[in-house]
Scaffold this active site. Structure first.
Site, PDB file in Angstrom:
ATOM      1  N   HIS A   8      -2.795  11.154   8.761  1.00 25.82           N
ATOM      2  CA  HIS A   8      -3.069   9.720   8.665  1.00 25.82           C
ATOM      3  C   HIS A   8      -3.167   9.300   7.200  1.00 25.82           C
ATOM      4  O   HIS A   8      -4.105   9.692   6.504  1.00 25.82           O
ATOM      5  CB  HIS A   8      -4.369   9.444   9.409  1.00 25.82           C
ATOM      6  CG  HIS A   8      -4.726   8.010   9.547  1.00 25.82           C
ATOM      7  ND1 HIS A   8      -6.009   7.545   9.386  1.00 25.82           N
ATOM      8  CD2 HIS A   8      -3.976   6.921   9.848  1.00 25.82           C
ATOM      9  CE1 HIS A   8      -6.044   6.243   9.584  1.00 25.82           C
ATOM     10  NE2 HIS A   8      -4.828   5.835   9.867  1.00 25.82           N
ATOM     11  N   ARG A   9      -2.176   8.532   6.748  1.00 27.38           N
ATOM     12  CA  ARG A   9      -2.074   8.150   5.326  1.00 27.38           C
ATOM     13  C   ARG A   9      -2.087   9.405   4.450  1.00 27.38           C
ATOM     14  O   ARG A   9      -2.644   9.428   3.356  1.00 27.38           O
ATOM     15  CB  ARG A   9      -3.188   7.187   4.930  1.00 27.38           C
ATOM     16  CG  ARG A   9      -3.301   5.966   5.856  1.00 27.38           C
ATOM     17  CD  ARG A   9      -4.426   5.039   5.462  1.00 27.38           C
ATOM     18  NE  ARG A   9      -4.918   4.337   6.652  1.00 27.38           N
ATOM     19  CZ  ARG A   9      -6.019   3.597   6.714  1.00 27.38           C
ATOM     20  NH1 ARG A   9      -6.755   3.435   5.626  1.00 27.38           N
ATOM     21  NH2 ARG A   9      -6.392   3.018   7.827  1.00 27.38           N
ATOM     22  N   GLU A  35       2.020  10.005   8.313  1.00 25.98           N
ATOM     23  CA  GLU A  35       1.985   8.564   8.579  1.00 25.98           C
ATOM     24  C   GLU A  35       1.673   7.810   7.298  1.00 25.98           C
ATOM     25  O   GLU A  35       0.875   8.266   6.465  1.00 25.98           O
ATOM     26  CB  GLU A  35       0.925   8.263   9.644  1.00 25.98           C
ATOM     27  CG  GLU A  35       0.865   6.814  10.109  1.00 25.98           C
ATOM     28  CD  GLU A  35      -0.155   5.970   9.347  1.00 25.98           C
ATOM     29  OE1 GLU A  35      -0.155   4.744   9.541  1.00 25.98           O
ATOM     30  OE2 GLU A  35      -0.941   6.533   8.545  1.00 25.98           O
ATOM     31  N   ASP A  37       1.791   3.450   5.506  1.00 19.84           N
ATOM     32  CA  ASP A  37       1.793   2.015   5.799  1.00 19.84           C
ATOM     33  C   ASP A  37       2.623   1.265   4.766  1.00 19.84           C
ATOM     34  O   ASP A  37       2.665   1.658   3.595  1.00 19.84           O
ATOM     35  CB  ASP A  37       0.360   1.479   5.772  1.00 19.84           C
ATOM     36  CG  ASP A  37      -0.566   2.286   6.663  1.00 19.84           C
ATOM     37  OD1 ASP A  37      -0.491   2.116   7.887  1.00 19.84           O
ATOM     38  OD2 ASP A  37      -1.360   3.094   6.131  1.00 19.84           O
ATOM     39  N   HIS A  50      -2.082   0.504   2.892  1.00 16.87           N
ATOM     40  CA  HIS A  50      -2.584   0.060   4.191  1.00 16.87           C
ATOM     41  C   HIS A  50      -2.995  -1.401   4.192  1.00 16.87           C
ATOM     42  O   HIS A  50      -2.619  -2.172   5.074  1.00 16.87           O
ATOM     43  CB  HIS A  50      -3.773   0.930   4.617  1.00 16.87           C
ATOM     44  CG  HIS A  50      -4.382   0.508   5.919  1.00 16.87           C
ATOM     45  ND1 HIS A  50      -5.383  -0.442   6.008  1.00 16.87           N
ATOM     46  CD2 HIS A  50      -4.128   0.905   7.197  1.00 16.87           C
ATOM     47  CE1 HIS A  50      -5.712  -0.622   7.267  1.00 16.87           C
ATOM     48  NE2 HIS A  50      -4.972   0.187   8.012  1.00 16.87           N
TER      49      HIS A  50
END
Length: 223
Positions: A8-9, A35, A37, A50
């Protein structure tokens, strides 16, 4: 499919989020996918961030859309890291990528970047915004789309089907076995965010999920 682990990020629990350092750490840890954004800068660059603004994650201030790439490049994103653009991440890591469109306007720019870099097989496109996923599907019909959703009502299956998503990414705290089974019965895999503690990993397994996004480079040992 086997259980999918997604950084995640990157691994934002131990590294500055959405930085090359974080993505490389996730890859080194052996997570299956990474992942990130995406927002568009004032001059149209695909900025990996993000939030809609740079305030929380850098030493700067202002909305991403109001800043040029050069202005964003001058910011410290933590531990001396710079805010990357999407294309840099493609080059920095070899793992498959989940690219989440935060700004609907970034959909066309992302489609152009995927085509230009021959990355349509390597990148899945995520979004809370159905219209962004629909646009991606129109521009690049073969790209995998992933619906991210907070509302887990009965329409979750039809929403995913409408944008061609074979995977949905849902918040673990809201999930229950009924939602998971409805999606999987329709041929739609289910992953959850964000799964960090031993208890959360146990719940993810109990729900028979297909994958999970985590902030950490390793799954915690069971208590």
């Amino acid at each position: 499919m086997s259980f999918l682990t997604v950084g995640h990020r990157g691994v934002m629990g131990v590294e500055p989020e959405n930085t090359l350092r974080s993505f490389r750490r996730a890859e080194k840890a052996g997570l299956d996918q990474i992942e990130l954004d995406l927002h568009l800068s004032k001059d149209g660059a695909l900025i990996v961030m993000h939030d809609a603004d740079v305030d929380r994650t850098t030493d700067g201030a202002g909305l991403v859309r109001d800043l040029t790439l050069d202005e964003i490049r001058g910011l410290d994103a933590g531990l001396g890291e710079r805010v990357p653009v999407f294309e840099e991440v493609l080059e920095a890591v070899g793992r498959p990528i989940q690219a989440e469109i935060k700004d609907v306007a970034a959909a066309r720019a992302l489609a152009d970047a995927l085509s230009a870099h021959g990355a349509t097989d390597r990148v899945s496109v995520l979004s809370f915004h159905d219209e962004a996923l629909a646009e991606i599907r129109t521009l690049l019909p073969d790209v995998r789309t992933v619906l991210v959703a907070g509302d887990l009502g009965p329409e979750i299956v039809t929403r995913a089907q409408a944008v061609g998503a074979r995977l949905v990414s849902l918040e673990l705290r809201q999930l229950n076995l009924d939602v998971v089974e409805r999606c999987q019965a329709a041929g739609i895999a289910v992953m959850a965010w964000t799964v960090n503690t031993a208890q959360e990993w146990a719940l993810a397994r109990a729900l028979r999920l297909d994958g999970a996004a985590t902030d950490l480079p390793e799954e915690p040992a069971a208590a």
